[in-house]
Write a protein that holds these residues in place. Sequence first.
Motif, PDB file in Angstrom:
ATOM      1  N   LYS A   1      43.730  44.446  49.169  1.00 47.72           N
ATOM      2  CA  LYS A   1      42.358  43.922  49.062  1.00 47.72           C
ATOM      3  C   LYS A   1      42.277  44.963  48.162  1.00 47.72           C
ATOM      4  O   LYS A   1      42.416  45.806  47.221  1.00 47.72           O
TER       5      LYS A   1
ATOM      6  N   HIS B   1      35.441  34.145  54.703  1.00 51.79           N
ATOM      7  CA  HIS B   1      34.912  34.089  53.437  1.00 51.79           C
ATOM      8  C   HIS B   1      35.626  32.547  53.364  1.00 51.79           C
ATOM      9  O   HIS B   1      36.791  32.686  53.367  1.00 51.79           O
TER      10      HIS B   1
ATOM     11  N   ASP C   1      43.750  33.010  52.777  1.00 48.31           N
ATOM     12  CA  ASP C   1      42.526  34.064  52.195  1.00 48.31           C
ATOM     13  C   ASP C   1      41.056  32.934  51.361  1.00 48.31           C
ATOM     14  O   ASP C   1      41.442  32.511  50.235  1.00 48.31           O
ATOM     15  N   ASP C   2      40.255  32.228  52.172  1.00 45.97           N
ATOM     16  CA  ASP C   2      40.717  32.643  53.490  1.00 45.97           C
ATOM     17  C   ASP C   2      39.531  31.491  54.441  1.00 45.97           C
ATOM     18  O   ASP C   2      38.766  31.742  54.981  1.00 45.97           O
TER      19      ASP C   2
ATOM     20  N   GLU D   1      33.209  37.243  48.422  1.00 47.58           N
ATOM     21  CA  GLU D   1      33.769  38.077  48.894  1.00 47.58           C
ATOM     22  C   GLU D   1      34.550  38.886  48.519  1.00 47.58           C
ATOM     23  O   GLU D   1      34.991  39.984  48.198  1.00 47.58           O
ATOM     24  N   GLU D   2      35.580  38.164  46.921  1.00 47.97           N
ATOM     25  CA  GLU D   2      36.581  38.547  46.661  1.00 47.97           C
ATOM     26  C   GLU D   2      35.924  39.413  45.543  1.00 47.97           C
ATOM     27  O   GLU D   2      36.394  39.855  44.308  1.00 47.97           O
TER      28      GLU D   2
ATOM     29  N   GLU E   1      40.274  37.152  58.905  1.00 47.31           N
ATOM     30  CA  GLU E   1      40.581  37.510  57.657  1.00 47.31           C
ATOM     31  C   GLU E   1      41.853  36.756  57.387  1.00 47.31           C
ATOM     32  O   GLU E   1      42.572  38.150  57.729  1.00 47.31           O
ATOM     33  N   MET E   2      42.514  35.893  57.053  1.00 49.62           N
ATOM     34  CA  MET E   2      44.028  35.829  56.853  1.00 49.62           C
ATOM     35  C   MET E   2      44.451  35.410  57.795  1.00 49.62           C
ATOM     36  O   MET E   2      45.370  36.574  58.095  1.00 49.62           O
TER      37      MET E   2
HETATM   38 ZN    ZN Z   1      40.361  36.736  51.996  1.00 50.44          ZN
END
Ligand code: ZN
Length: 428
Positions: free
Chosen positions: A108, A235, A252-253, A289-290, A317-318
């Motif tokens: 991240k 997200h 993702d995601d 989120e990104e 998450e993922m």
């Molecule tokens: Zn993510």
Amino acid sequence: MVALASLLSIVVFVVSPYIVQGTTIRALNPDNARLLRFSATHTEWISNTALEYLLEQRHQYLPGSRETVGFVHTSSVNVDGLRNANKALLDGISDEAIRALAGREGFKVGYIDITETYDGTTNHDEAKTNEASRAALPYSAVDPTAHPDYKALAAMVSAQELRNIVGNLSTTFPTRYYRSTNARAPSLWIQSYMSKFTNVSATLFENTFNQPNVISTLTPPGTSNTTPIILLGGHLDSTSQSPSTKAPGADDDASGTAVALHVLSILAKSGWAYTKSKYPIVTHAYAGEEGGLLGSAALAKSYKSAGRSIRGMLNLEMVGWQPETTGSSTITVLTDPNADMSNYMLNVIKAYVPTASVRSTKCGYGCSDHYSFSDAGYPVVCIASYGPNDANLNPNYHRTSDTLDKLNFDRMADFARATLAWIVQVAS
Ligand SMILES: [Zn+2]
């Protein structure tokens, strides 16, 4: 870190510099800069041009194959090289910020964009957050025999439905990047999915960009808006090397979002949320989120300023990548920022999903949306297939190759079972 002298020389020209944990940071115009938090004690303004430049550098370090994941995790950013090549652009930006933005220290970016949520008067209260994290969890002991109703819920988990949701999100919307032209469309699809179930209303929570968060609430009778809530979510946005046109983000995601939506449907259809839960159960799909946890930061701020009590927040998450074809599914519990919450989740998974291989690893500051809620003082936990520094991290992460066909939906179903088990424990 930037030398204090150079900070002071800049601060002379601003009226009221923000002071964060004793560090003076440059106050720039929010129209052309963003206020980013890189750790509990480090917040810094970065100009938009410098931010876009540094984020672009990250793509040089993206994995692409399982073999290169290990290389990526051991390579580091050449901060001096970047500075020498772009003296004017990067002047005044700390080494730590350059590393976090341009580098690959974890999967991240590792920051929270608080430009819109920072109120300018109260600093991040680390002591208070730590106090909340240290408070004894109010949950009952992990004991499946005390929760026989879990079995019927777990029996409703459908790998096919998880595949349907991930398929819709990752193929109907060529990109879900929060700044893309159609950034709003996936939010509306999620809202309509949530609204299919009896007694479920789904609302949009608008952001400063054109992609709202989506919220649904399952409210048991006898609760009020002072009753603590239980949060789950993932997200909804995605990114890649070509985010404006192609970012399927199946793992993702879309995967975490799918588990949250599927669990919501099970809790609603079974009636469990209305008959057995003592607390309202709120499902979130986070936007942006990104871009630095934008949507979750706005939501966490809104709960905090409304004085809302949160009994626990679970972030998914993922959760779709399972490279090992033999053995059982792997569930990784991220150990930070709240060790007690992580330990509780580890025990829940061991007790309720004993076939899964459960492990834990560190995620890193700002790695995903649970950090927004932790920074607001709430108890949080995050589960993933693998952590940021695991050799088994999905090599398609943040690439146009993060597609449906790479994921294992039978094993993803174990994440839905773990989520249901956590809710059954925490809601009693
Ligand atoms: Zn993510």
